[in-house]
Design an enzyme around this catalytic site. Structure first.
Site, PDB file in Angstrom:
ATOM      1  N   PHE A  29       0.858  -1.175   0.000  1.00 13.35           N
ATOM      2  CA  PHE A  29       0.000   0.000   0.000  1.00 13.35           C
ATOM      3  C   PHE A  29       0.896   1.227   0.000  1.00 13.35           C
ATOM      4  O   PHE A  29       1.555   1.532   0.994  1.00 13.35           O
ATOM      5  CB  PHE A  29      -0.950   0.055   1.194  1.00 13.35           C
ATOM      6  CG  PHE A  29      -1.855   1.257   1.131  1.00 13.35           C
ATOM      7  CD1 PHE A  29      -3.016   1.195   0.382  1.00 13.35           C
ATOM      8  CD2 PHE A  29      -1.528   2.438   1.752  1.00 13.35           C
ATOM      9  CE1 PHE A  29      -3.854   2.305   0.278  1.00 13.35           C
ATOM     10  CE2 PHE A  29      -2.346   3.556   1.650  1.00 13.35           C
ATOM     11  CZ  PHE A  29      -3.513   3.487   0.912  1.00 13.35           C
ATOM     12  N   ASP A  55       9.594   2.832   1.691  1.00 10.73           N
ATOM     13  CA  ASP A  55       8.395   3.592   2.021  1.00 10.73           C
ATOM     14  C   ASP A  55       8.191   3.490   3.527  1.00 10.73           C
ATOM     15  O   ASP A  55       7.623   2.523   4.034  1.00 10.73           O
ATOM     16  CB  ASP A  55       7.196   3.043   1.255  1.00 10.73           C
ATOM     17  CG  ASP A  55       5.903   3.799   1.559  1.00 10.73           C
ATOM     18  OD1 ASP A  55       5.872   4.531   2.567  1.00 10.73           O
ATOM     19  OD2 ASP A  55       4.932   3.644   0.804  1.00 10.73           O
ATOM     20  N   LYS A  98       2.952  11.277   6.860  1.00 11.15           N
ATOM     21  CA  LYS A  98       2.110  11.065   8.033  1.00 11.15           C
ATOM     22  C   LYS A  98       2.638  11.790   9.270  1.00 11.15           C
ATOM     23  O   LYS A  98       2.370  12.957   9.468  1.00 11.15           O
ATOM     24  CB  LYS A  98       1.889   9.574   8.264  1.00 11.15           C
ATOM     25  CG  LYS A  98       1.113   8.916   7.108  1.00 11.15           C
ATOM     26  CD  LYS A  98       0.515   7.605   7.491  1.00 11.15           C
ATOM     27  CE  LYS A  98      -0.196   6.932   6.317  1.00 11.15           C
ATOM     28  NZ  LYS A  98      -1.373   7.674   5.837  1.00 11.15           N
TER      29      LYS A  98
END
Length: 400
Positions: free
Chosen positions: A141, A226, A255
């Site tokens: 994801f 990531d 984030k």
């Protein structure tokens, strides 16, 4: 009369239904706790998918935002502002890299990493023009843009959004032999999550990430990590890669970098990689804006103390010990690292959604994924007592 039911209906009336939120309407928050429109409090065990690593409204982050709001919020990258240099320098130092490219969202960071890897491949490695490919993993994801969903294996994220962007080879996550076999003369990068978050906090086999690092070096391929969810203290270290002794060529961050206040993302790499970009070739109006830089610089300074990484490691041991005690008592498996856990519930008992709804009724908020799996990712400011409370509520839910 409770306000929540009507507030939920109002929220659904004029929005596209791209999310299926729990029926709770939050009005305020502090630390690890949320309060809804009816005054009920909930322990936050999702932390905005790790965007709230430092909790809600951390005093130093709120102070940095307030101070900057009174001075300057946006210039665009057409000019330089006085918060930009500190942010880039301090984040580069935290990452151990030469350069930083600020963006806004995690998906933008991933898209930037893809573009940089391709350009590096053509200009530095000498890949055949138009033939660059990137190796990715099943269960990934990395975001929801058209390019990113082109290499997703989640049909909910991918179906009906074609035609898909070419240039990606998907291999099983954790299978080093398959990854090695997929690399050819036109491969420019391997793009991986060190721990797969959306898939259910899946930790790869021991030795996998060091093996990926080794093969990327041998084959002159960039290793792009990531760390948008796994990074910035979540797993008990600044980066999840650290715990495997691995240094990637490029970090993708987001984030938590925005401190739960503003969207901030970044790509960090050395000059021989990020230096391939020249003016006009890539950008973002809001990327690296003054407000974002002011908040994110304070985030970097919080991480530089090491306090939050230690909290995640120490409290994570307590969390995982408690969760392992529920295996065989409604849980089938527990995975994760630090204050991050994926829990597989016995599907004969309930779905992950049902478990989250029942936890919500008990004042704990979590998120389901992929059927009977739920994820826990509390803010790193959570206390031992609050962890024990969350585990106790989960035990009660599983016991029926």
């Amino acid at each position: 009369m409770l306000r929540t039911p009507s507030a939920v209906r109002d929220a659904e009336r004029h929005t596209a239904h791209n999310y299926h939120p729990l029926p709770v309407v939050i009005s305020s928050a502090e630390g690890a706790w949320l309060t809804d429109v009816d005054g009920r409090r909930y322990l936050d065990c999702l932390a905005g998918y790790s965007a709230l690593n430092f909790g809600h409204r951390h005093p130093k982050l709120i102070e940095a935002a307030h101070t900057q709001l009174d001075r300057l919020t946006l210039t665009s990258r057409a000019f330089i502002h006085d918060q930009f240099a500190d942010f880039c320098r301090e984040l580069a130092a935290l990452c151990g890299k030469d350069l930083v490219l600020p963006m806004n969202t995690g998906a933008e960071a991933v898209e930037t990493g893809i573009k940089v890897a391709r350009k590096w491949g053509y200009q530095v490695k000498g890949v055949t023009p138009g033939q660059a490919n990137i190796v990715v993993a099943e269960g990934n994801f990395h975001g929801r843009t058209t390019t990113i969903v082109s290499f997703s294996t989640d049909e909910d994220a991918r179906a009906d959004f074609g035609p898909y962007t070419p240039g990606f080879t998907v291999v099983p996550y954790g299978d080093l032999a398959a990854l090695t076999a997929a690399i050819d003369e036109n491969t420019v990068a391997v793009l991986l999550e060190p721990i797969q978050g959306e898939q259910g906090v899946v930790v790869p086999p021991e030795g996998y990430l060091p093996g990926v690092r080794e093969v990327c070096t041998e084959r002159n391929v960039l290793f792009i990590a990531d760390e948008i969810q796994s990074g910035l203290g979540r797993t008990g270290a600044t980066f999840a890669c650290e715990q495997e002794g691995v240094v990637p060529d490029m970090y993708l961050l987001g984030k938590a970098l925005g401190g739960g206040i503003v969207p901030v993302s970044a790509v960090a790499a050395n000059a021989d990689v990020l230096g391939v970009l020249k003016p006009g070739q890539h950008g973002s109006t809001f990327g690296g804006n003054p407000l974002a830089c002011a908040v994110a610089t304070e985030v970097v300074r919080l991480l530089a103390t090491g306090e939050f990484q230690r909290r995640s490691a120490e409290l994570g041991e307590r969390l995982h010990a408690g969760l392992r005690g529920l295996v065989g008592k409604g849980l089938v498996a527990v995975r994760g690292r630090g204050l991050w856990a994926g829990l597989d519930i016995d599907p004969a008992l309930m779905t992950g959604r049902e478990a989250c709804e029942r936890l919500m009724e008990r004042g704990v908020l979590a998120k389901d994924t992929h059927g009977s799996t739920i994820r826990l990712a509390p803010p790193l400011v959570i206390t031992e007592e609050e962890i024990d409370h969350a585990v106790a509520q989960l035990a009660a839910v599983l016991a029926g």
